[in-house]
Scaffold this active site. Sequence first.
Site, PDB file in Angstrom:
ATOM      1  NE  ARG A 123      -4.151  -1.868   1.820  1.00 13.59           N
ATOM      2  CZ  ARG A 123      -4.118  -2.917   2.620  1.00 13.59           C
ATOM      3  NH1 ARG A 123      -3.229  -2.976   3.588  1.00 13.59           N
ATOM      4  NH2 ARG A 123      -4.982  -3.883   2.457  1.00 13.59           N
ATOM      5  CE  LYS A 145      -0.270  13.972 -14.663  1.00 11.65           C
ATOM      6  NZ  LYS A 145      -0.550  14.541 -15.991  1.00 11.65           N
ATOM      7  CD  GLU A 187       7.640  16.770 -22.566  1.00 12.27           C
ATOM      8  OE1 GLU A 187       7.046  17.777 -22.152  1.00 12.27           O
ATOM      9  OE2 GLU A 187       7.047  15.708 -22.893  1.00 12.27           O
ATOM     10  CE  LYS A 229       5.667  17.530 -14.058  1.00 16.35           C
ATOM     11  NZ  LYS A 229       5.756  16.326 -14.819  1.00 16.35           N
ATOM     12  CD  GLU A 239      -3.476  16.783 -16.024  1.00 16.82           C
ATOM     13  OE1 GLU A 239      -2.366  16.277 -15.792  1.00 16.82           O
ATOM     14  OE2 GLU A 239      -4.065  16.680 -17.100  1.00 16.82           O
ATOM     15  NE  ARG A 243       0.915  17.042 -13.027  1.00 21.07           N
ATOM     16  CZ  ARG A 243       1.560  16.242 -12.206  1.00 21.07           C
ATOM     17  NH1 ARG A 243       1.263  16.241 -10.916  1.00 21.07           N
ATOM     18  NH2 ARG A 243       2.521  15.441 -12.640  1.00 21.07           N
ATOM     19  CG  ASN A 247      -1.241  17.441 -20.573  1.00 18.67           C
ATOM     20  OD1 ASN A 247      -0.241  16.752 -20.393  1.00 18.67           O
ATOM     21  ND2 ASN A 247      -2.312  17.355 -19.811  1.00 18.67           N
ATOM     22  CG  HIS A 250       1.647  16.490 -24.190  1.00 20.94           C
ATOM     23  ND1 HIS A 250       2.423  17.621 -24.107  1.00 20.94           N
ATOM     24  CD2 HIS A 250       2.380  15.500 -23.632  1.00 20.94           C
ATOM     25  CE1 HIS A 250       3.569  17.318 -23.509  1.00 20.94           C
ATOM     26  NE2 HIS A 250       3.572  16.038 -23.209  1.00 20.94           N
ATOM     27  CG  HIS A 254      -1.105  12.029 -26.506  1.00 21.74           C
ATOM     28  ND1 HIS A 254      -1.793  12.549 -25.430  1.00 21.74           N
ATOM     29  CD2 HIS A 254       0.164  11.839 -26.073  1.00 21.74           C
ATOM     30  CE1 HIS A 254      -0.974  12.643 -24.394  1.00 21.74           C
ATOM     31  NE2 HIS A 254       0.213  12.226 -24.766  1.00 21.74           N
ATOM     32  CG  HIS A 268       6.476  11.806 -25.449  1.00 24.82           C
ATOM     33  ND1 HIS A 268       5.116  11.775 -25.695  1.00 24.82           N
ATOM     34  CD2 HIS A 268       6.657  12.706 -24.450  1.00 24.82           C
ATOM     35  CE1 HIS A 268       4.511  12.607 -24.863  1.00 24.82           C
ATOM     36  NE2 HIS A 268       5.412  13.187 -24.105  1.00 24.82           N
TER      37      HIS A 268
HETATM   38  N1  GLY Z   1       3.839  15.224 -17.875  1.00 20.84           N
HETATM   39  C1  GLY Z   1       2.733  16.010 -17.506  1.00 20.84           C
HETATM   40  C2  GLY Z   1       2.492  16.055 -16.041  1.00 20.84           C
HETATM   41  O1  GLY Z   1       3.317  15.597 -15.275  1.00 20.84           O
HETATM   42  O2  GLY Z   1       1.478  16.543 -15.625  1.00 20.84           O
END
Ligand code: GLY
Length: 371
Positions: A123, A145, A187, A229, A239, A243, A247, A250, A254, A268
């Site tokens: 957990r 993430k 990025e 960031k 998000e 946040r 993107n 993106h 994608h 990417h």
């Molecule tokens: N890579 C986008 C984020 O971490 O929100």
Amino acid sequence: MTMATVHVPLDDRAYDVRIGPGLIARAGAEIAPFLNRPRVFVVTEERVAALHLDALKDGLADDGVQMKALVLPAGESTKSWPHFTRTVEWLLEQKVERKDIVVAFGGGVIGDLAGFAAAVLRRGVRFVQIPTSLLAQVDSSVGGKTGINSVVGKNLIGAFHQPSLVLADISVLGTLTKRDFLSGYGEVQKYGLLGDADFFEWLEQHGPALAAGDSGLRLEAVRRSVQMKADIVERDETEQGDRALLNLGHTFCHALEAATGYSDRLLHGEGVAIGCALAFELSAKLGLVSQEEPSRVREHLAAMEMKKDIADIDGELPDADGLVELMSQDKKVVDGKLRFILARAIGDAFVTADVPPEAVQAVLQDALLGR
Ligand code: GLY
């Protein structure tokens, strides 16, 4: 400056991102304060292991920290249920305890997979990110993430699980291929475009020299990217709003990645760079920015010798309708409406669901005609 620290201030989940050369060599000293007992469990992949695992082992041993390592295959297909299962079972076989530390040692694939394994193991156990690609250093290792891909789409299975520490050793960037480095740079330039016009100007000035290997400039580019960031993640960890600015580019990316089968045809960060140019093109089409802005974005990508448009992608692609259809699979669809990140200027992006599909279609059609 030879070392920088960016703090990610998230209450009891706060942590530091250390950025500088030689951090792998001093990993033991950096990680030891977090350890309950002097051992760590490293998840890595074959390419990174061949280049850097001995250095990590020595760096840990210098401070009396032992390590066990699981070496997975390199590549995106590792971010899948079978390798995730294997990783979790391996960690359990190693008798990892609640207070131990798992180390994710690699690029975005390893960071996401090992972070997710740490999130669910008993957990939740703590983990340290040691990102070895530029993309992972400026983006995926920071912000918590974690996850794996589903057959339905990328990154659809996962959890938010913040690391306890991130060690971004910029010396390892010297072992990347030029293409991989520049993919990560996709990025970096995104941060300037989405929220910091001065940073974008700085990149226009220094980008070619930092790509050529200047370590002071590399450190500064990673530091500023991570700081941006961290600021965004502090405002919106899970998000719910801001946040999503991360993107930028993106949604187009994608669709292009799906169209090229997530293959070597388009990395990417290359897709992000092209996607940013298209997002500015779409903003110009909607009258939000002048036509000079997308041109400036493309000029910078050209100066960096990067792909800057759909025309730079080799091989067959679907038509505009096909690409729009691929976009509708995007995670950012809410109530059937696709959310886009658009811009009012370089350095001033915003999130909107209010984009006429005809405008998206027209931007893609023009881009495809350029092929
Ligand atoms: N890579 C986008 C984020 O971490 O929100």
